[in-house]
Scaffold this motif. Structure first.
Motif, PDB file in Angstrom:
ATOM      1  N   THR A   1      29.780  39.200  50.708  1.00  0.00           N
ATOM      2  CA  THR A   1      29.765  40.647  50.499  1.00  0.00           C
ATOM      3  C   THR A   1      29.228  40.916  49.102  1.00  0.00           C
ATOM      4  O   THR A   1      29.316  40.075  48.210  1.00  0.00           O
ATOM      5  N   TYR A   2      28.665  42.096  48.934  1.00  0.00           N
ATOM      6  CA  TYR A   2      28.070  42.464  47.666  1.00  0.00           C
ATOM      7  C   TYR A   2      28.745  43.709  47.134  1.00  0.00           C
ATOM      8  O   TYR A   2      28.865  44.703  47.844  1.00  0.00           O
ATOM      9  N   PRO A   3      29.194  43.663  45.862  1.00  0.00           N
ATOM     10  CA  PRO A   3      29.860  44.843  45.313  1.00  0.00           C
ATOM     11  C   PRO A   3      28.875  45.998  45.135  1.00  0.00           C
ATOM     12  O   PRO A   3      27.707  45.789  44.794  1.00  0.00           O
ATOM     13  N   MET A   4      29.372  47.205  45.380  1.00  0.00           N
ATOM     14  CA  MET A   4      28.534  48.397  45.271  1.00  0.00           C
ATOM     15  C   MET A   4      29.447  49.570  44.923  1.00  0.00           C
ATOM     16  O   MET A   4      30.557  49.662  45.436  1.00  0.00           O
ATOM     17  N   THR A   5      28.951  50.443  44.062  1.00  0.00           N
ATOM     18  CA  THR A   5      29.730  51.643  43.739  1.00  0.00           C
ATOM     19  C   THR A   5      29.595  52.646  44.874  1.00  0.00           C
ATOM     20  O   THR A   5      28.690  52.549  45.700  1.00  0.00           O
ATOM     21  N   VAL A   6      30.477  53.630  44.889  1.00  0.00           N
ATOM     22  CA  VAL A   6      30.419  54.689  45.899  1.00  0.00           C
ATOM     23  C   VAL A   6      29.080  55.424  45.788  1.00  0.00           C
ATOM     24  O   VAL A   6      28.429  55.719  46.791  1.00  0.00           O
ATOM     25  N   GLN A   7      28.648  55.699  44.542  1.00  0.00           N
ATOM     26  CA  GLN A   7      27.388  56.408  44.327  1.00  0.00           C
ATOM     27  C   GLN A   7      26.195  55.590  44.840  1.00  0.00           C
ATOM     28  O   GLN A   7      25.259  56.140  45.410  1.00  0.00           O
TER      29      GLN A   7
ATOM     30  N   ILE B   1      41.182  53.141  40.913  1.00  0.00           N
ATOM     31  CA  ILE B   1      41.836  51.970  40.322  1.00  0.00           C
ATOM     32  C   ILE B   1      42.438  52.395  38.981  1.00  0.00           C
ATOM     33  O   ILE B   1      41.750  53.020  38.172  1.00  0.00           O
ATOM     34  N   PRO B   2      43.712  52.075  38.721  1.00  0.00           N
ATOM     35  CA  PRO B   2      44.315  52.454  37.436  1.00  0.00           C
ATOM     36  C   PRO B   2      43.542  51.841  36.263  1.00  0.00           C
ATOM     37  O   PRO B   2      43.132  50.680  36.323  1.00  0.00           O
ATOM     38  N   ASN B   3      43.358  52.630  35.196  1.00  0.00           N
ATOM     39  CA  ASN B   3      42.631  52.150  34.022  1.00  0.00           C
ATOM     40  C   ASN B   3      43.569  51.330  33.146  1.00  0.00           C
ATOM     41  O   ASN B   3      44.491  51.852  32.534  1.00  0.00           O
TER      42      ASN B   3
ATOM     43  N   VAL C   1      33.205  50.130  36.040  1.00  0.00           N
ATOM     44  CA  VAL C   1      33.623  50.905  34.872  1.00  0.00           C
ATOM     45  C   VAL C   1      32.431  51.239  33.980  1.00  0.00           C
ATOM     46  O   VAL C   1      31.375  50.626  34.057  1.00  0.00           O
ATOM     47  N   THR C   2      32.644  52.224  33.117  1.00  0.00           N
ATOM     48  CA  THR C   2      31.678  52.556  32.084  1.00  0.00           C
ATOM     49  C   THR C   2      32.280  52.071  30.775  1.00  0.00           C
ATOM     50  O   THR C   2      33.385  52.467  30.405  1.00  0.00           O
TER      51      THR C   2
ATOM     52  N   VAL D   1      36.769  51.748  27.738  1.00  0.00           N
ATOM     53  CA  VAL D   1      36.521  51.432  29.145  1.00  0.00           C
ATOM     54  C   VAL D   1      36.969  52.650  29.936  1.00  0.00           C
ATOM     55  O   VAL D   1      38.128  53.057  29.858  1.00  0.00           O
ATOM     56  N   GLU D   2      36.019  53.260  30.670  1.00  0.00           N
ATOM     57  CA  GLU D   2      36.335  54.463  31.437  1.00  0.00           C
ATOM     58  C   GLU D   2      36.092  54.236  32.927  1.00  0.00           C
ATOM     59  O   GLU D   2      35.151  53.567  33.303  1.00  0.00           O
ATOM     60  N   HIS D   3      36.968  54.828  33.706  1.00  0.00           N
ATOM     61  CA  HIS D   3      36.829  54.790  35.164  1.00  0.00           C
ATOM     62  C   HIS D   3      36.278  56.137  35.607  1.00  0.00           C
ATOM     63  O   HIS D   3      37.032  57.063  35.871  1.00  0.00           O
TER      64      HIS D   3
END
Length: 158
Positions: free
Chosen positions: A3-9, A80-82, A90-91, A155-157
């Protein structure tokens, strides 16, 4: 199967492209092929051959997107809790210790990476060095120009 990780966007952008290719581009190409066929001899019909080639590219891209979405592990970092730990999605804001320059990156999947928009692949050297580290940590990143030291500022979620 991997599987490959991907953001919702990233997943949303691929779905939008897939809808466009299937509902808009594919019918346009079929119409182009039909129109080119009406011009007669297919052996010397450049329009026909160009349309068929475009059809091949379009169908290949559709298969590629469907495969990626089928194997995607979609991660919504906002749920996910920061913990101030660097994880996928994350950013992260970094301070170059040597130059005092700040830079902000979002860690995304390979297909979503876009350095112009500060989106780096989870497999990039910077992201690999950052994953698992926490705010206020110092990180050494091996780059083609040598080792660069960064401090993780935030680090921001998002």
């Amino acid at each position: 199967m991997a599987t490959y990780p991907m953001t919702v966007q990233g997943a949303d952008a691929l779905r939008e492209e897939l809808v466009y290719l299937k509902q808009t581009k594919r019918p346009e190409i079929v119409a182009s092929i039909a129109e080119a066929r009406e011009h007669g001899d297919l052996k010397e019909n450049a329009e026909y051959h160009a349309a068929r080639e475009e059809q091949g590219f379009c169908e290949g891209r559709i298969q590629d997107i469907e495969g990626k979405l089928g194997n995607a592990q979609i991660i919504d970092v906002t749920k996910i809790p920061n913990t101030h730990k660097v994880i996928f999605g994350v950013t992260v804001t970094l301070l170059n210790i040597e130059t005092d320059a700040e830079v902000t990156y979002q860690i995304v999947g390979d297909d979503e990476a876009d350095i112009k928009n500060n989106r780096i692949s989870v497999n990039s050297p910077i992201a690999r060095a950052l994953i698992g580290k926490v705010v206020d940590s110092e990180v050494e990143v091996k780059t083609p120009g040598g080792v660069v030291e960064y401090e993780i500022i935030s680090v921001e979620h998002k």
